[in-house]
Design a protein around this motif. Structure first.
Motif, PDB file in Angstrom:
ATOM      1  N   LEU A   1       0.854  -1.187   0.000  1.00 29.71           N
ATOM      2  CA  LEU A   1       0.000   0.000   0.000  1.00 29.71           C
ATOM      3  C   LEU A   1       0.890   1.237   0.000  1.00 29.71           C
ATOM      4  O   LEU A   1       2.022   1.198   0.447  1.00 29.71           O
ATOM      5  CB  LEU A   1      -0.870   0.025   1.256  1.00 29.71           C
ATOM      6  CG  LEU A   1      -1.847  -1.114   1.462  1.00 29.71           C
ATOM      7  CD1 LEU A   1      -2.441  -1.052   2.861  1.00 29.71           C
ATOM      8  CD2 LEU A   1      -2.952  -1.066   0.431  1.00 29.71           C
TER       9      LEU A   1
ATOM     10  N   TYR B   1      -6.845   7.685   3.341  1.00 29.54           N
ATOM     11  CA  TYR B   1      -7.658   7.660   2.132  1.00 29.54           C
ATOM     12  C   TYR B   1      -9.135   7.758   2.499  1.00 29.54           C
ATOM     13  O   TYR B   1      -9.578   7.165   3.477  1.00 29.54           O
ATOM     14  CB  TYR B   1      -7.391   6.384   1.338  1.00 29.54           C
ATOM     15  CG  TYR B   1      -5.963   6.317   0.860  1.00 29.54           C
ATOM     16  CD1 TYR B   1      -5.589   6.911  -0.332  1.00 29.54           C
ATOM     17  CD2 TYR B   1      -4.983   5.720   1.645  1.00 29.54           C
ATOM     18  CE1 TYR B   1      -4.275   6.892  -0.751  1.00 29.54           C
ATOM     19  CE2 TYR B   1      -3.656   5.692   1.235  1.00 29.54           C
ATOM     20  CZ  TYR B   1      -3.310   6.277   0.032  1.00 29.54           C
ATOM     21  OH  TYR B   1      -2.005   6.272  -0.375  1.00 29.54           O
TER      22      TYR B   1
ATOM     23  N   VAL C   1      -3.467   3.788   6.387  1.00 23.96           N
ATOM     24  CA  VAL C   1      -2.706   2.568   6.100  1.00 23.96           C
ATOM     25  C   VAL C   1      -1.202   2.854   6.123  1.00 23.96           C
ATOM     26  O   VAL C   1      -0.775   3.988   5.913  1.00 23.96           O
ATOM     27  CB  VAL C   1      -3.078   1.973   4.726  1.00 23.96           C
ATOM     28  CG1 VAL C   1      -4.553   1.588   4.671  1.00 23.96           C
ATOM     29  CG2 VAL C   1      -2.751   2.916   3.583  1.00 23.96           C
TER      30      VAL C   1
ATOM     31  N   GLU D   1       2.479   0.513   4.727  1.00 21.95           N
ATOM     32  CA  GLU D   1       2.790  -0.291   3.535  1.00 21.95           C
ATOM     33  C   GLU D   1       2.056  -1.628   3.479  1.00 21.95           C
ATOM     34  O   GLU D   1       1.787  -2.148   2.403  1.00 21.95           O
ATOM     35  CB  GLU D   1       4.299  -0.573   3.448  1.00 21.95           C
ATOM     36  CG  GLU D   1       5.138   0.636   3.157  1.00 21.95           C
ATOM     37  CD  GLU D   1       5.515   1.393   4.437  1.00 21.95           C
ATOM     38  OE1 GLU D   1       5.116   0.982   5.558  1.00 21.95           O
ATOM     39  OE2 GLU D   1       6.189   2.421   4.319  1.00 21.95           O
ATOM     40  N   ASN D   2       1.730  -2.193   4.648  1.00 12.86           N
ATOM     41  CA  ASN D   2       1.181  -3.546   4.673  1.00 12.86           C
ATOM     42  C   ASN D   2      -0.106  -3.733   5.457  1.00 12.86           C
ATOM     43  O   ASN D   2      -0.633  -4.835   5.488  1.00 12.86           O
ATOM     44  CB  ASN D   2       2.222  -4.508   5.261  1.00 12.86           C
ATOM     45  CG  ASN D   2       3.471  -4.541   4.442  1.00 12.86           C
ATOM     46  OD1 ASN D   2       3.431  -4.730   3.237  1.00 12.86           O
ATOM     47  ND2 ASN D   2       4.605  -4.327   5.087  1.00 12.86           N
TER      48      ASN D   2
ATOM     49  N   LEU E   1      -9.623   1.837   0.407  1.00 16.45           N
ATOM     50  CA  LEU E   1      -8.460   0.967   0.150  1.00 16.45           C
ATOM     51  C   LEU E   1      -8.095   0.922  -1.325  1.00 16.45           C
ATOM     52  O   LEU E   1      -6.912   0.840  -1.671  1.00 16.45           O
ATOM     53  CB  LEU E   1      -8.729  -0.448   0.662  1.00 16.45           C
ATOM     54  CG  LEU E   1      -8.696  -0.653   2.168  1.00 16.45           C
ATOM     55  CD1 LEU E   1      -9.147  -2.070   2.516  1.00 16.45           C
ATOM     56  CD2 LEU E   1      -7.306  -0.374   2.721  1.00 16.45           C
TER      57      LEU E   1
ATOM     58  N   ALA F   1      -5.506   3.334  -2.299  1.00 11.52           N
ATOM     59  CA  ALA F   1      -4.200   3.223  -1.640  1.00 11.52           C
ATOM     60  C   ALA F   1      -3.173   2.483  -2.487  1.00 11.52           C
ATOM     61  O   ALA F   1      -2.103   2.144  -1.994  1.00 11.52           O
ATOM     62  CB  ALA F   1      -4.358   2.547  -0.282  1.00 11.52           C
TER      63      ALA F   1
ATOM     64  N   SER G   1      -3.349  -0.607  -4.086  1.00 11.42           N
ATOM     65  CA  SER G   1      -3.183  -2.033  -3.839  1.00 11.42           C
ATOM     66  C   SER G   1      -4.302  -2.839  -4.477  1.00 11.42           C
ATOM     67  O   SER G   1      -5.356  -2.315  -4.802  1.00 11.42           O
ATOM     68  CB  SER G   1      -3.190  -2.288  -2.336  1.00 11.42           C
ATOM     69  OG  SER G   1      -3.171  -3.663  -2.073  1.00 11.42           O
TER      70      SER G   1
ATOM     71  N   ILE H   1      -7.012  -4.742  -3.540  1.00 15.64           N
ATOM     72  CA  ILE H   1      -7.725  -4.826  -2.259  1.00 15.64           C
ATOM     73  C   ILE H   1      -8.238  -6.219  -1.942  1.00 15.64           C
ATOM     74  O   ILE H   1      -8.618  -6.474  -0.805  1.00 15.64           O
ATOM     75  CB  ILE H   1      -8.876  -3.798  -2.177  1.00 15.64           C
ATOM     76  CG1 ILE H   1      -9.987  -4.098  -3.172  1.00 15.64           C
ATOM     77  CG2 ILE H   1      -8.349  -2.384  -2.314  1.00 15.64           C
ATOM     78  CD1 ILE H   1     -11.241  -3.304  -2.929  1.00 15.64           C
TER      79      ILE H   1
END
Length: 124
Positions: free
Chosen positions: A28, A33, A50, A52-53, A110, A113, A115, A117
């Motif tokens: 992430l 967000y 968030v 990174e993880n 998410l 961000a 990623s 999700i």
């Protein structure tokens, strides 16, 4: 008349000497967000923090649904998402639409961000 049916399948071969490693890296982009989703009466808006993880926090920015019905559900869902590191949490009975809207607002945030999700779609 004789009719035969033959099926083909792919054999499964297990090798006990081989180990499978699944990556748990989510990657992430750290930050806060915003996300939103339509509830029964109005929109539910959240801020998701968030690193990174992981999901560090979920804050309700506004709850446009009927407070008496939705307040407990929205609070419970946000706590469960952080504790379980998943948006695949139990719906609160009696507040199905508010619960679903809160989950969808978290998913919306998410998705911003950076990623995939689906990595947070794990039932725990």
């Amino acid at each position: 008349m004789l009719v035969g049916l033959v099926g083909c399948t792919t054999p499964v071969v297990e090798d006990s000497n081989e180990s499978v490693v699944q990556s748990t890296t989510v990657a992430l982009v750290p930050g806060i967000y915003s996300g939103s989703a339509k509830g029964v009466v109005g929109e539910i808006k959240v801020h998701v923090t968030v690193d990174e993880n992981s999901i560090l926090a979920v804050e309700i920015v506004s709850n446009g649904d009927t407070p008496v019905i939705s307040e407990y559900a929205v609070d419970q869902i946000t706590k469960d998402v952080v504790e379980q590191q998943s948006y695949n949490v139990d719906i609160v009975t009696g507040a199905t639409f508010s619960s679903s809207a809160t989950i969808n607002a978290v998913k919306d945030a998410l998705s911003k961000a950076g990623s995939d999700i689906s990595k947070f779609n794990v039932k725990k």
